[in-house]
Design a protein around this motif. Structure first.
Motif, short mmCIF file in Angstrom:
data_model
loop_
_atom_site.label_atom_id
_atom_site.label_comp_id
_atom_site.label_asym_id
_atom_site.label_seq_id
_atom_site.Cartn_x
_atom_site.Cartn_y
_atom_site.Cartn_z
N PHE A 115 73.93 25.05 104.30
CA PHE A 115 74.05 23.60 104.16
C PHE A 115 72.76 22.98 103.62
O PHE A 115 71.68 23.54 103.74
N THR A 116 72.92 21.82 103.00
CA THR A 116 71.77 21.03 102.55
C THR A 116 71.83 19.69 103.26
O THR A 116 72.80 18.95 103.11
N LYS A 135 62.96 20.78 100.65
CA LYS A 135 63.37 22.19 100.53
C LYS A 135 62.83 23.00 101.71
O LYS A 135 63.57 23.79 102.32
N ASP A 136 61.57 22.80 102.07
CA ASP A 136 60.97 23.51 103.20
C ASP A 136 61.65 23.12 104.52
O ASP A 136 61.92 23.97 105.37
N VAL A 182 56.80 16.44 95.07
CA VAL A 182 56.28 16.69 96.42
C VAL A 182 57.39 16.51 97.45
O VAL A 182 57.58 17.34 98.35
N ALA A 183 58.16 15.44 97.34
CA ALA A 183 59.24 15.19 98.29
C ALA A 183 60.32 16.26 98.19
O ALA A 183 60.90 16.67 99.20
N LYS A 184 60.61 16.73 96.97
CA LYS A 184 61.59 17.81 96.80
C LYS A 184 61.13 19.06 97.54
O LYS A 184 61.91 19.71 98.22
N ASN A 211 67.29 28.06 109.42
CA ASN A 211 66.84 29.14 110.30
C ASN A 211 67.06 28.80 111.76
O ASN A 211 67.54 29.63 112.54
N LYS A 212 66.72 27.59 112.13
CA LYS A 212 66.89 27.17 113.53
C LYS A 212 68.37 27.18 113.91
O LYS A 212 68.75 27.62 114.99
#
Length: 110
Positions: free
Chosen positions: A94-95, A65-66, A59-61, A73-74
């Motif tokens: 970037f991550t 990711k979202d 769930v946290a992944k 996008n921003k």
């Protein structure tokens, strides 16, 4: 002397959460078992851990990711084409880091 220093590999201990802790946000059950690297050591009550994304539960992944997609996008929407052309594909894709503040008593060496 501090038990942990910047760069140490650590794991958040898994243990039950007390109602008092939940009220003051010291520890939550979902933190247990996460691994990472000590990013900053402020004191024994505040240690910033850069969490390994692979250690996150599903769930946290998905949430991370979202959130990453929204941030990218921003970012791209708010820079000019001129700047965008100067950035590498790696810089544009970037991550973001996933960092938690953890108490020393809730950490162990990994």
């Amino acid at each position: 002397m501090a038990r942990f220093k910047e760069g140490d590999r650590v794991k958040v201990k898994s243990r039950p959460t007390t109602p008092e802790e939940s009220a003051v946000t010291y520890y939550f059950d979902h933190m247990g078992g996460l691994t990472g690297t000590v990013e900053n050591y402020y004191n024994d009550q505040e240690i910033a851990v850069n969490v390994d994304l692979e250690s996150l539960p599903d769930v946290a992944k998905r949430v991370h990711k979202d959130a990453t997609k929204r941030m990218r996008n921003k970012f791209e929407d708010n820079i000019s084409n001129e700047i965008k052309n100067q950035l590498s594909n790696e810089e544009l894709k970037f991550t973001p880091h996933y960092v938690l503040l953890v108490r020393a008593e809730d950490l162990e060496k990994a």
